[in-house]
Design an enzyme around this catalytic site. Sequence first.
Site, PDB file in Angstrom:
ATOM      1  N   LYS A 122     -66.938 -47.949  35.212  1.00 22.68           N
ATOM      2  CA  LYS A 122     -66.546 -49.276  35.714  1.00 22.68           C
ATOM      3  C   LYS A 122     -66.393 -49.141  37.229  1.00 22.68           C
ATOM      4  O   LYS A 122     -65.376 -48.681  37.731  1.00 22.68           O
ATOM      5  CB  LYS A 122     -65.216 -49.688  35.078  1.00 22.68           C
ATOM      6  CG  LYS A 122     -64.997 -51.189  34.941  1.00 22.68           C
ATOM      7  CD  LYS A 122     -65.068 -51.996  36.227  1.00 22.68           C
ATOM      8  CE  LYS A 122     -63.801 -51.949  37.041  1.00 22.68           C
ATOM      9  NZ  LYS A 122     -63.957 -52.570  38.377  1.00 22.68           N
ATOM     10  N   GLU A 150     -57.293 -39.755  41.431  1.00 28.62           N
ATOM     11  CA  GLU A 150     -57.604 -39.454  42.836  1.00 28.62           C
ATOM     12  C   GLU A 150     -57.184 -40.688  43.613  1.00 28.62           C
ATOM     13  O   GLU A 150     -57.842 -41.722  43.524  1.00 28.62           O
ATOM     14  CB  GLU A 150     -59.115 -39.235  43.017  1.00 28.62           C
ATOM     15  CG  GLU A 150     -59.677 -38.031  42.311  1.00 28.62           C
ATOM     16  CD  GLU A 150     -59.297 -36.733  42.967  1.00 28.62           C
ATOM     17  OE1 GLU A 150     -58.738 -36.743  44.083  1.00 28.62           O
ATOM     18  OE2 GLU A 150     -59.538 -35.686  42.356  1.00 28.62           O
ATOM     19  N   CYS A 164     -60.397 -41.991  51.892  1.00 25.04           N
ATOM     20  CA  CYS A 164     -59.062 -41.624  51.393  1.00 25.04           C
ATOM     21  C   CYS A 164     -58.455 -40.481  52.185  1.00 25.04           C
ATOM     22  O   CYS A 164     -57.249 -40.403  52.364  1.00 25.04           O
ATOM     23  CB  CYS A 164     -59.177 -41.220  49.933  1.00 25.04           C
ATOM     24  SG  CYS A 164     -60.464 -39.995  49.648  1.00 25.04           S
ATOM     25  N   GLU A 201     -51.441 -46.394  54.190  1.00 22.17           N
ATOM     26  CA  GLU A 201     -52.880 -46.193  54.313  1.00 22.17           C
ATOM     27  C   GLU A 201     -53.517 -47.511  54.775  1.00 22.17           C
ATOM     28  O   GLU A 201     -53.434 -48.518  54.080  1.00 22.17           O
ATOM     29  CB  GLU A 201     -53.433 -45.801  52.934  1.00 22.17           C
ATOM     30  CG  GLU A 201     -54.901 -45.489  52.942  1.00 22.17           C
ATOM     31  CD  GLU A 201     -55.421 -45.166  51.540  1.00 22.17           C
ATOM     32  OE1 GLU A 201     -55.035 -45.835  50.573  1.00 22.17           O
ATOM     33  OE2 GLU A 201     -56.236 -44.237  51.436  1.00 22.17           O
TER      34      GLU A 201
HETATM   35  P1  NAD Z   1     -58.396 -50.078  43.901  1.00 27.78           P
HETATM   36  O1  NAD Z   1     -57.234 -49.319  43.363  1.00 27.78           O
HETATM   37  O2  NAD Z   1     -58.188 -51.471  44.339  1.00 27.78           O
HETATM   38  O3  NAD Z   1     -59.587 -50.124  42.841  1.00 27.78           O
HETATM   39  C1  NAD Z   1     -60.141 -48.946  42.297  1.00 27.78           C
HETATM   40  C2  NAD Z   1     -60.801 -49.285  40.980  1.00 27.78           C
HETATM   41  O4  NAD Z   1     -59.797 -49.681  40.053  1.00 27.78           O
HETATM   42  C3  NAD Z   1     -61.792 -50.441  41.054  1.00 27.78           C
HETATM   43  O5  NAD Z   1     -62.902 -50.171  40.220  1.00 27.78           O
HETATM   44  C4  NAD Z   1     -61.000 -51.599  40.505  1.00 27.78           C
HETATM   45  O6  NAD Z   1     -61.810 -52.611  39.950  1.00 27.78           O
HETATM   46  C5  NAD Z   1     -60.167 -50.908  39.441  1.00 27.78           C
HETATM   47  N1  NAD Z   1     -58.942 -51.612  39.039  1.00 27.78           N
HETATM   48  C6  NAD Z   1     -58.188 -52.465  39.748  1.00 27.78           C
HETATM   49  N2  NAD Z   1     -57.148 -52.900  39.007  1.00 27.78           N
HETATM   50  C7  NAD Z   1     -57.235 -52.292  37.809  1.00 27.78           C
HETATM   51  C8  NAD Z   1     -56.459 -52.308  36.618  1.00 27.78           C
HETATM   52  N3  NAD Z   1     -55.362 -53.064  36.510  1.00 27.78           N
HETATM   53  N4  NAD Z   1     -56.839 -51.539  35.578  1.00 27.78           N
HETATM   54  C9  NAD Z   1     -57.938 -50.756  35.675  1.00 27.78           C
HETATM   55  N5  NAD Z   1     -58.727 -50.704  36.764  1.00 27.78           N
HETATM   56  C10 NAD Z   1     -58.382 -51.457  37.827  1.00 27.78           C
HETATM   57  O7  NAD Z   1     -58.963 -49.172  45.073  1.00 27.78           O
HETATM   58  P2  NAD Z   1     -60.174 -49.504  46.039  1.00 27.78           P
HETATM   59  O8  NAD Z   1     -59.691 -50.539  47.005  1.00 27.78           O
HETATM   60  O9  NAD Z   1     -61.411 -49.744  45.273  1.00 27.78           O
HETATM   61  O10 NAD Z   1     -60.369 -48.117  46.780  1.00 27.78           O
HETATM   62  C11 NAD Z   1     -59.604 -47.733  47.847  1.00 27.78           C
HETATM   63  C12 NAD Z   1     -58.555 -46.729  47.435  1.00 27.78           C
HETATM   64  O11 NAD Z   1     -59.178 -45.630  46.782  1.00 27.78           O
HETATM   65  C13 NAD Z   1     -57.834 -46.158  48.627  1.00 27.78           C
HETATM   66  O12 NAD Z   1     -56.460 -46.064  48.359  1.00 27.78           O
HETATM   67  C14 NAD Z   1     -58.455 -44.779  48.760  1.00 27.78           C
HETATM   68  O13 NAD Z   1     -57.654 -43.853  49.426  1.00 27.78           O
HETATM   69  C15 NAD Z   1     -58.702 -44.422  47.339  1.00 27.78           C
HETATM   70  N6  NAD Z   1     -59.724 -43.372  47.242  1.00 27.78           N
HETATM   71  C16 NAD Z   1     -59.330 -42.119  46.893  1.00 27.78           C
HETATM   72  C17 NAD Z   1     -60.257 -41.085  46.836  1.00 27.78           C
HETATM   73  C18 NAD Z   1     -59.836 -39.677  46.475  1.00 27.78           C
HETATM   74  O14 NAD Z   1     -60.708 -38.869  46.234  1.00 27.78           O
HETATM   75  N7  NAD Z   1     -58.557 -39.354  46.432  1.00 27.78           N
HETATM   76  C19 NAD Z   1     -61.606 -41.354  47.129  1.00 27.78           C
HETATM   77  C20 NAD Z   1     -61.977 -42.645  47.481  1.00 27.78           C
HETATM   78  C21 NAD Z   1     -61.018 -43.653  47.524  1.00 27.78           C
END
Ligand code: NAD
Length: 505
Positions: free
Chosen positions: A187, A262, A296, A395
């Site tokens: 997803k 992550e 991230c 962040e």
């Molecule tokens: P997000 O948490 O908004 O979304 C991530 C994913 O979760 C998306 O696919 C989203 O549709 C899904 N999602 C949202 N609500 C959900 C729910 N209630 N249940 C299940 N899935 C749900 O994050 P984002 O804005 O897409 O990405 C940015 C974040 O990701 C930043 O905080 C960044 O630091 C982090 N990130 C971490 C790493 C790592 O390796 N640690 C790598 C890349 C990004």
Amino acid sequence: MGETVELPKRDLYIDGKWVPPYTGGRYPVVNPSTEQVIGSVPEGGAADINAAVTAASDAFFWNGGKEWSCAPSAVRAKFLRAIASKVRERKSELARLETLDCGKPIDEAEWDMDDVAGCFEYYANLAEELDKRQHVDVAISMDTFRSYVRKEPVGVVALITPWNYPMLMATWKVAPALAAGCTVILKPSENASVTSLELGAIAEAVGLPHGVLNIVTGRGDVAGAALTEHPKIDKLAFTGGAHTGQKVMRAVAKELRPVTLELGGKSAMIVFDDVDIDKTVEWAMFGAFWTNGQICSATSRLLLHESIAERFISRLVEWTKTIKIADPLSQGCRLGPVVNEAQYKKVMGYIDKAKEEGATLLCGGKRPAHLPQGYYVEPTVFADVEPHMQIWQEEVFGPVLSVKTFGTEDEAIRLANDSIYGLAAAVMSGDHDRCRRVSEALQVGIVWLNCSQPCFTEAPWGGRKRSGFGRELGEWGLENYLSVKQVTEYTSKEPWGWYPPPSKL
Ligand code: NAD
């Protein structure tokens, strides 16, 4: 700029077929550099997730697992290699789609595609070795028994990914999960799903068995939530924000399923007084502005030794002002737009708040004058930032760097560790002993010495504290999708002898 580009119109990829979402809904794809709608993506929901989980579950058990989950791992390696070679074949096109969808400079998107192919190849290699690592004896304390270990696929895995490295983040999970013999429901983020659907087209082209990889695009709170709550999921791997991570973990706890997270970060770069200023300034810029600052592990908190701070900052600001901000498809672009309007507003909100709280804006902080359209934010540097300020703690996920000075090594370590996050950190110094000492004291999962951000498929990736737990990449990435089974055999010819036989009573 302004070029009209049509994206491939894809449906959901479920059980080896392209199927429209149950509700028939689609959402628009907006090019962040033009603000124009350039295509649409299917909006999957709970019914589609259910179909995908059922397909993955059937594929896992199909023909007693002989076709996939229990097949010799060399069979799966062959598919992984075929996927890698298709990615290489389509590299320019995929990179272009990535840039159109999320705004990252094309040079970075091409680099991502090399990493995607490399990651599939790497896990093909690990898959090939997996059969050799089966039935490994465990040294035990009784010679009347033999104990050995089998590594088996965890089962049906749900993979939820973010938008900043759309295809690469999907690959970090899909490649090891397939190598292990799991079947997958991916997803991707609704903010950038285009290339993840192309992964479906690649799976189809290489003849991956139906149901092994299913891709359902859709909103997080709808499709994502339905996936986390599905009772037939055996494991969930998530990359995204900490707040979503909490929701995801709560949801999978209901079925007591394992989860790896992550999450975000607020990583520090510590610069000591014995560095080469120019080389270090460039790493500081790369650590904060690469991927338009939407990474991230961005080293977005810069800690400078007070004796070099003035010289360092002046060079940093001078150089930052020369970064080429342009249409990310254009040659040599080094900073494109942030992913969408919501992210643009969020980043601008952080900048306003930093000014309000008393940080000094040294450069950037606004839309570039030559780009009246698109979600562009100039690379921004704040000085006089204090630890209580929002810009130091939270962040931003945009091209914003906060600078603070320190006097001693202990103070630098304390400031770096003073964060709810613990993903990464960088230590910049010519003194190797100091580098080692500081790297050991930092409460993070990744430390870079005299650089920032390099990431290798072979090395573990992941954080501590609110940056999550579990490790991706390398052999650790594969272990995420393997379950360890102990098999113990009684090898003695003698009876066990705990209960005396009835005849001897
Ligand atoms: P997000 O948490 O908004 O979304 C991530 C994913 O979760 C998306 O696919 C989203 O549709 C899904 N999602 C949202 N609500 C959900 C729910 N209630 N249940 C299940 N899935 C749900 O994050 P984002 O804005 O897409 O990405 C940015 C974040 O990701 C930043 O905080 C960044 O630091 C982090 N990130 C971490 C790493 C790592 O390796 N640690 C790598 C890349 C990004």
